[in-house]
Design a protein around this motif. Structure first.
Motif, mmCIF file in Angstrom:
data_model
loop_
_atom_site.group_PDB
_atom_site.id
_atom_site.type_symbol
_atom_site.label_atom_id
_atom_site.label_comp_id
_atom_site.label_asym_id
_atom_site.label_seq_id
_atom_site.Cartn_x
_atom_site.Cartn_y
_atom_site.Cartn_z
ATOM 1 N N GLY A 256 11.871 -11.210 -19.497
ATOM 2 C CA GLY A 256 10.939 -10.591 -20.290
ATOM 3 C C GLY A 256 10.385 -9.636 -19.080
ATOM 4 N N GLY A 257 9.138 -9.435 -19.286
ATOM 5 C CA GLY A 257 8.361 -8.481 -18.597
ATOM 6 C C GLY A 257 8.944 -7.014 -18.209
ATOM 7 N N HIS A 258 8.294 -6.304 -17.270
ATOM 8 C CA HIS A 258 8.477 -5.064 -17.214
ATOM 9 C C HIS A 258 8.999 -4.592 -15.807
ATOM 10 C CE1 HIS A 258 7.998 -0.705 -17.271
ATOM 11 N NE2 HIS A 258 7.049 -0.823 -16.202
ATOM 12 N N ALA A 259 10.125 -3.853 -15.652
ATOM 13 C CA ALA A 259 10.513 -3.503 -14.181
ATOM 14 C C ALA A 259 10.272 -1.938 -14.111
ATOM 15 C CB ALA A 259 11.920 -3.745 -13.928
ATOM 16 N N GLU A 260 9.977 -1.664 -12.817
ATOM 17 C CA GLU A 260 9.827 0.013 -12.555
ATOM 18 C C GLU A 260 10.053 0.222 -11.011
ATOM 19 O OE1 GLU A 260 6.264 1.877 -13.290
ATOM 20 O OE2 GLU A 260 4.929 0.067 -13.071
ATOM 21 N N ALA A 261 10.280 1.376 -10.712
ATOM 22 C CA ALA A 261 10.404 1.667 -9.384
ATOM 23 C C ALA A 261 9.986 2.972 -9.235
ATOM 24 C CB ALA A 261 11.656 1.640 -8.973
ATOM 25 N N SER A 262 9.414 3.272 -7.849
ATOM 26 C CA SER A 262 9.138 4.755 -7.625
ATOM 27 C C SER A 262 9.302 4.939 -5.851
ATOM 28 C CB SER A 262 7.540 4.765 -7.801
ATOM 29 O OG SER A 262 6.929 5.986 -7.430
ATOM 30 N N GLU A 263 9.052 6.029 -5.493
ATOM 31 C CA GLU A 263 8.991 6.375 -4.223
ATOM 32 C C GLU A 263 7.654 6.038 -3.782
ATOM 33 O OE1 GLU A 263 11.174 10.258 -2.456
ATOM 34 O OE2 GLU A 263 9.993 10.897 -4.266
ATOM 35 N N ILE A 264 7.751 5.633 -2.470
ATOM 36 C CA ILE A 264 6.135 5.409 -2.029
ATOM 37 C C ILE A 264 5.747 6.299 -0.846
ATOM 38 C CG2 ILE A 264 5.976 2.677 -2.624
ATOM 39 C CD1 ILE A 264 6.966 2.198 0.252
ATOM 40 N N GLY A 265 4.709 6.751 -0.752
ATOM 41 C CA GLY A 265 4.414 7.661 0.394
ATOM 42 C C GLY A 265 2.914 7.722 0.927
ATOM 43 N N LEU A 266 2.852 8.475 1.792
ATOM 44 C CA LEU A 266 1.393 8.747 2.419
ATOM 45 C C LEU A 266 0.861 9.928 2.511
ATOM 46 C CD1 LEU A 266 2.725 6.498 5.756
ATOM 47 C CD2 LEU A 266 0.654 5.968 4.290
ATOM 48 N N PRO A 267 -0.344 10.010 2.216
ATOM 49 C CA PRO A 267 -1.003 11.497 2.263
ATOM 50 C C PRO A 267 -0.957 12.262 3.438
ATOM 51 C CG PRO A 267 -2.537 9.901 1.985
ATOM 52 C CD PRO A 267 -1.357 9.155 1.953
ATOM 53 N N VAL A 268 -0.662 13.500 3.838
ATOM 54 C CA VAL A 268 -0.611 14.197 4.834
ATOM 55 C C VAL A 268 -2.025 15.107 4.811
ATOM 56 C CG1 VAL A 268 0.449 15.903 6.293
ATOM 57 C CG2 VAL A 268 1.765 14.420 4.939
ATOM 58 N N ALA A 269 -3.038 14.607 5.654
ATOM 59 C CA ALA A 269 -4.230 15.376 5.977
ATOM 60 C C ALA A 269 -4.261 16.931 5.893
ATOM 61 C CB ALA A 269 -5.043 14.632 7.227
ATOM 62 N N SER A 270 -3.469 17.345 6.609
ATOM 63 C CA SER A 270 -3.442 18.822 6.954
ATOM 64 C C SER A 270 -3.076 19.755 5.913
ATOM 65 C CB SER A 270 -2.647 19.038 8.274
ATOM 66 O OG SER A 270 -1.278 18.922 7.834
ATOM 67 N N SER A 271 -2.141 19.114 5.051
ATOM 68 C CA SER A 271 -1.741 19.965 3.987
ATOM 69 C C SER A 271 -1.679 19.530 2.477
ATOM 70 C CB SER A 271 0.057 20.001 3.926
ATOM 71 O OG SER A 271 0.574 18.780 4.033
ATOM 72 N N GLY A 272 -2.399 18.458 2.174
ATOM 73 C CA GLY A 272 -2.369 17.800 1.155
ATOM 74 C C GLY A 272 -1.023 17.266 0.357
ATOM 75 N N LEU A 273 -0.166 17.322 1.188
ATOM 76 C CA LEU A 273 1.294 16.951 0.627
ATOM 77 C C LEU A 273 1.342 15.382 0.702
ATOM 78 C CD1 LEU A 273 3.600 19.499 2.355
ATOM 79 C CD2 LEU A 273 2.767 19.419 0.050
ATOM 80 N N VAL A 274 2.375 14.889 0.111
ATOM 81 C CA VAL A 274 2.507 13.346 0.480
ATOM 82 C C VAL A 274 3.902 13.028 1.127
ATOM 83 C CG1 VAL A 274 2.759 11.101 -0.888
ATOM 84 C CG2 VAL A 274 1.003 12.697 -1.576
ATOM 85 N N LEU A 275 3.888 12.403 2.075
ATOM 86 C CA LEU A 275 5.155 12.178 2.815
ATOM 87 C C LEU A 275 6.067 11.070 2.106
ATOM 88 C CD1 LEU A 275 7.014 12.972 5.083
ATOM 89 C CD2 LEU A 275 5.635 11.414 6.526
ATOM 90 N N PRO A 276 7.132 11.233 1.593
ATOM 91 C CA PRO A 276 7.877 9.995 1.215
ATOM 92 C C PRO A 276 8.488 9.274 2.154
ATOM 93 C CG PRO A 276 8.984 12.322 0.390
ATOM 94 C CD PRO A 276 7.865 12.652 1.584
ATOM 95 N N CYS A 277 8.244 7.751 1.930
ATOM 96 C CA CYS A 277 8.448 6.855 2.765
ATOM 97 C C CYS A 277 9.290 5.692 2.312
ATOM 98 C CB CYS A 277 7.235 6.170 3.497
ATOM 99 S SG CYS A 277 6.053 7.502 4.166
ATOM 100 N N GLY A 278 10.389 6.254 1.569
ATOM 101 C CA GLY A 278 11.296 5.061 0.888
ATOM 102 C C GLY A 278 10.892 4.724 -0.256
ATOM 103 N N ALA A 279 11.219 3.626 -0.768
ATOM 104 C CA ALA A 279 11.239 3.551 -2.528
ATOM 105 C C ALA A 279 10.889 1.948 -2.563
ATOM 106 C CB ALA A 279 12.089 3.885 -3.365
ATOM 107 N N SER A 280 9.993 1.415 -3.732
ATOM 108 C CA SER A 280 9.905 0.185 -4.112
ATOM 109 C C SER A 280 10.088 -0.030 -5.625
ATOM 110 C CB SER A 280 8.504 -0.068 -3.925
ATOM 111 O OG SER A 280 8.118 -0.286 -2.536
ATOM 112 N N GLY A 281 10.750 -1.414 -5.742
ATOM 113 C CA GLY A 281 11.020 -1.593 -7.150
ATOM 114 C C GLY A 281 9.924 -2.862 -7.397
#
Length: 285
Positions: A256-281
């Motif tokens: 049962g339960g619920h499964a989901e996955a997404s990229e994980i990331g770190l914010p970039v201070a200078s640009s406001g972008l988020v740097l992708p750093c792999g994925a987690s399920g």
């Protein structure tokens, strides 16, 4: 994307030309990052005031260049303390993007209101182990590298967690899981951070595309009757978040339960972008 944005001692300051400028405590490091395929003006002063710069070699690998960087130093995340040191292949001993997962499962452990047993496979220097232990879990920490397990113990001591119930084991993860099944042991939470490719302590070959799904299926059998969570991390480019979702959903379909996955990331201070750093399920009840 799940973003690790609660750090005080770490931040990505800027990114450009295949590299990222990071602040680890009071020290600045420049390290290569294959996701940074853009070029932008390196206007942040840290590019010129770096304490360490990892230069990628055209022949593969690379080497560090240091500018007043100590052999070892510490940073903190919430109540946890980590010992850092630059070593081969650009690493420092910590993947800060994983903090977003630490926050996720520590909340579940704290809210459980009962004793919680957690298994951490490919446990590296113990970030997830320390997070789970600090939340009150009994943790079994397994890694094939004796040096990494020793480093994790040092991090536990630095975090004031040396007396917490943690089993520190140097072992091949798949073989350990098989033995745990024969012993009849069970866990309320399972974490795995498998490498793309690696070798066990006796030369066992690990290739993630071939081995990760069978391992997930075996680990499902180790879950208790009332499990809290299951977490699989991947830094392998070919394994999209959807693939992690499918693997976990299939392996845990009877839970049962619920499964989901997404990229994980770190914010970039200078640009406001988020740097992708792999994925987690993630799976949760």
């Amino acid at each position: 994307m799940w973003i690790a944005d609660q750090w005080k001692d770490y931040e990505v300051l800027d990114t450009s030309g295949g590299e990222k400028l990071e602040r680890w405590g009071k020290y600045l490091l420049i390290r290569p990052d294959p996701q940074v395929i853009w070029n932008s003006p390196k206007e942040h002063p840290g590019w010129k005031k770096r304490n360490g710069h990892y230069h990628r070699s055209s022949r593969g690998g690379g080497e560090w260049e240091f500018f007043h960087l100590p052999e070892q130093w510490q940073i903190h995340y919430r109540e946890l303390t980590f010992n850092l040191k630059p070593f081969s292949f650009k690493h420092t001993g910590l993947f800060p993007e994983q903090a977003v997962n630490w926050d996720w499962f520590t909340e579940k452990i704290r809210r459980a209101g009962r004793p919680v047993k957690v298994l951490n496979l490919f446990a590296y220097t113990g970030g997830a182990t320390l997070a789970a232990a600090s939340a009150g879990a009994h943790v079994t920490h397994v890694d094939a590298s004796k040096g990494m397990v020793a480093w994790a113990k040092e991090n536990a001591a630095a975090s004031g967690l040396a007396d917490r119930p943690v089993r520190w084991l140097v072992d091949d993860c798949m073989k350990f899981v098989e033995r745990e099944l024969r012993r009849g042991n069970h866990y309320d939470g399972i974490i795995m951070d498998p490498p793309s490719y690696g070798r066990g302590p006796k030369g066992e070959i690990w290739k993630i595309e071939d081995a990760v799904y069978p391992l997930i299926c075996q680990c499902e059998k180790l879950l208790s009757e009332d499990p809290l969570f299951f977490l699989v991390n991947s830094y392998t480019t070919g394994l999209a978040p959807a693939v992690l979702t499918y693997m976990i959903s299939l392996a845990l379909r009877d839970r049962g339960g619920h499964a989901e996955a997404s990229e994980i990331g770190l914010p970039v201070a200078s640009s406001g972008l988020v740097l992708p750093c792999g994925a987690s399920g993630r799976w949760e009840k």
